[in-house]
Design an enzyme around this catalytic site. Structure first.
Site, PDB file in Angstrom:
ATOM      1  N   GLY A 176       0.926  -1.425  -0.018  1.00 37.64           N
ATOM      2  CA  GLY A 176       0.081   0.531  -0.090  1.00 37.64           C
ATOM      3  C   GLY A 176       1.072   1.462   0.056  1.00 37.64           C
ATOM      4  N   CYS A 208     -13.002   3.223 -28.872  1.00 37.04           N
ATOM      5  CA  CYS A 208     -13.977   4.120 -28.661  1.00 37.04           C
ATOM      6  C   CYS A 208     -14.526   4.167 -27.286  1.00 37.04           C
ATOM      7  CB  CYS A 208     -15.218   3.592 -29.775  1.00 37.04           C
ATOM      8  SG  CYS A 208     -14.776   3.265 -31.574  1.00 37.04           S
ATOM      9  N   GLU A 219       3.903  -6.056   2.058  1.00 38.31           N
ATOM     10  CA  GLU A 219       3.742  -7.114   0.487  1.00 38.31           C
ATOM     11  C   GLU A 219       3.709  -5.852  -0.337  1.00 38.31           C
ATOM     12  OE1 GLU A 219      -0.294  -8.174   1.687  1.00 38.31           O
ATOM     13  OE2 GLU A 219       0.409  -9.715   2.059  1.00 38.31           O
ATOM     14  N   PRO A 220       4.504  -4.951  -0.407  1.00 40.42           N
ATOM     15  CA  PRO A 220       4.913  -3.809  -1.789  1.00 40.42           C
ATOM     16  C   PRO A 220       4.557  -4.118  -3.011  1.00 40.42           C
ATOM     17  CG  PRO A 220       6.997  -4.186  -0.725  1.00 40.42           C
ATOM     18  CD  PRO A 220       5.801  -5.263  -0.183  1.00 40.42           C
TER      19      PRO A 220
HETATM   20  C1  LIG Z   1      -2.956  -5.986  -3.828  1.00 39.27           C
HETATM   21  C2  LIG Z   1      -2.007  -6.150  -2.404  1.00 39.27           C
HETATM   22  C3  LIG Z   1      -0.473  -5.391  -2.067  1.00 39.27           C
HETATM   23  C4  LIG Z   1      -0.173  -4.619  -2.826  1.00 39.27           C
HETATM   24  O1  LIG Z   1      -0.488  -2.969  -2.778  1.00 39.27           O
HETATM   25  P1  LIG Z   1       0.658  -1.813  -3.353  1.00 39.27           P
HETATM   26  O2  LIG Z   1      -0.724  -0.312  -3.139  1.00 39.27           O
HETATM   27  O3  LIG Z   1       0.134  -2.083  -4.245  1.00 39.27           O
HETATM   28  O4  LIG Z   1       2.020  -1.974  -2.851  1.00 39.27           O
HETATM   29  C5  LIG Z   1      -0.414  -6.345  -1.097  1.00 39.27           C
HETATM   30  N1  LIG Z   1      -1.099  -7.288  -0.482  1.00 39.27           N
HETATM   31  C6  LIG Z   1      -2.542  -7.385  -0.749  1.00 39.27           C
HETATM   32  C7  LIG Z   1      -3.615  -8.744   0.045  1.00 39.27           C
HETATM   33  C8  LIG Z   1      -3.046  -6.664  -2.066  1.00 39.27           C
HETATM   34  O5  LIG Z   1      -4.368  -6.955  -2.771  1.00 39.27           O
END
Ligand SMILES: *Cc1c(COP(=O)(O)O)cnc(C)c1O
Length: 431
Positions: free
Chosen positions: A250, A357, A287-288
């Site tokens: 995130g 379109c 989890e980036p």
């Molecule tokens: C989309 C997502 C991420 C990555 O989010 P970013 O905003 O791209 O860093 C990480 N964990 C989960 C569970 C997600 O759905």
């Protein structure tokens, strides 16, 4: 227009103007467009490595793992580059599992997120011995337990909890609120863990949360961490050990002057809070997605037509919403800058639009640009959620992708042909 007036493009120093034109590392962008055509995604390997390095450095000395969220950009060579930089993978489908494995991500470094995992996807992930399932509902716990027992294994699980971070203070958060489909509500999480602990096909190893995307402040993460730690303490008081804490992805990037915290600043603040609450030794996962790839890529497009009018001026380019879906989907902003800024044409205000379109097929509105048909434009911050969301709408093949390292460039995805598009279709056989 002088070069100094060129609209800034995020991604410096890997994407920068030199000798009057845009370069990616040590390669002129125009040269790549000549060789490979447009629309063309261009990535910088050094930018990918720098982004991964920033996360790794922030976590140095800790028991930690960065799991790249493949959905941001799942092109094999991109995943390979991040895997070689030490990243694991956060996947949300069987297809992403296959990509992560194919790219050489060690299975133990893979976490499987998502609200709708199928039995077949669970089976494939168990057979691959992935590191963790991030389970999003009690129903999923029961199904995963059954699938694991059929295979005679135990599934390593973490429950994704929804910390219900206050939307009034942090309105930009989109997935950490009670009212959305993600995760297990905070006040039901303890009971869900007790339920999971009774299922013999599961082995509880952690807890996770992911509160949203394009977050540009530290505070919502700290709020979520506090809420999750309250839960950790309650769950462990119930006799259930939680080995790791996964704080999701995130982290935002600069699209138009945003100033998100660096991974160092974000992780530093979170680890300090963990330490302060006596959880300093716990394994941490992140989890980036966007922050690893977003500003490591641009999309190069050619101006096809200039359509000035009394009320609106349109620059029609050869990239469209099927290549760059974020403006149409989220009203998102991407910087747009000339690849070879010209001084012989007056700057005008343009809407940059694609050939599809749909009136929603726009890439940028009210942009100050000096451009003519045949010119190349660079769409900035195109590394994340562009190619991975691309479609074939209007029977447009997907763009080509090139990865640059220093003065070398490699085609990492060939441009799709029309024959590629209808390969799986069958001619009418009924009368
Ligand atoms: C989309 C997502 C991420 C990555 O989010 P970013 O905003 O791209 O860093 C990480 N964990 C989960 C569970 C997600 O759905």
């Amino acid at each position: 227009m002088s070069l100094a007036d060129s609209p800034p493009l995020p991604g410096a120093p890997f994407f920068a103007y030199r000798d009057g034109e845009l370069w990616v590392e040590d390669v002129p962008v125009a040269q790549l467009a000549r060789e490979h055509g447009t629309p063309l995604f261009v990535y910088s390997l050094a930018a990918l490595r720098a982004a991964a390095g920033a996360w790794q450095q922030a976590l140095a000395g800790r028991d930690a793992q960065v799991c790249y969220a493949l959905k941001a950009n799942s092109t094999l060579a991109i995943v390979q580059a991040l895997a070689r930089a030490g990243c694991g993978a956060d996947i949300v489908s069987g297809g992403e599992l296959a990509r992560a494995l194919r790219a050489g991500v060690p299975p133990q470094r893979i976490v499987f997120s998502g609200v709708g995992k199928t039995r077949a996807e669970m089976r494939a992930a168990l057979e691959a011995s992935i590191g963790c399932f991030n389970v999003e509902s009690v129903g999923e716990l029961d199904v995963l337990d059954a699938v694991a027992r059929e295979l005679g294994v135990q599934a390593p699980v973490s429950l994704r909890v929804n910390p219900d971070v206050d939307a009034r203070t942090h309105p930009y958060i989109s997935t950490g609120l009670r009212d959305n489909k993600f995760g297990i509500p905070h006040d039901e999480a303890r009971a869900a863990y007790r339920h999971a602990a009774r299922l013999p096909g599961l082995r509880i190893i952690g807890i996770d949360c992911h509160i949203g995307s394009q977050i540009t402040a530290v505070e919502p993460y700290l709020d979520a961490l506090e809420r999750v730690l309250d839960l950790v303490e309650a769950i462990e008081a119930d006799g259930i050990a939680l080995h790791h804490l996964d704080l999701g992805g995130g982290l935002g990037i600069d699209y138009r002057g945003e100033t998100p915290p660096s991974p160092q600043a974000l992780v530093g603040a979170l680890l300090a809070r963990l330490d302060a609450r006596g959880h300093g030794r716990r394994r941490v996962l992140f989890e980036p997605g966007r922050s690893l790839v977003g500003n490591a890529g641009i999309c190069v497009t050619e101006v096809l037509y200039a359509k000035p009018s009394a009320t609106k001026n349109f620059l029609v380019v050869d990239a469209a919403m099927n290549d760059l879906p974020r403006p149409a989907m989220y009203d998102a902003y991407h910087a747009i800058a000339p690849v070879q800024p010209r001084t012989d044409t007056p700057t005008q205000t343009w809407d940059v639009v694609g050939p599809v379109c749909e009136s929603g097929d726009w890439l940028g509105r009210d942009r100050e640009l000096a451009a003519q048909p045949g010119d190349l434009l660079a769409v900035g911050s195109a590394g994340a959620y562009c190619m991975s969301m691309a479609s074939h709408y209007n029977t447009r093949g997907k763009a080509a992708e090139v990865l640059v390292s220093g003065a070398r460039a490699q085609l990492i995805r060939a441009r799709e042909t029309v024959a590629d598009l209808w390969q799986q279709e069958r001619a009418l056989a009924l009368d």
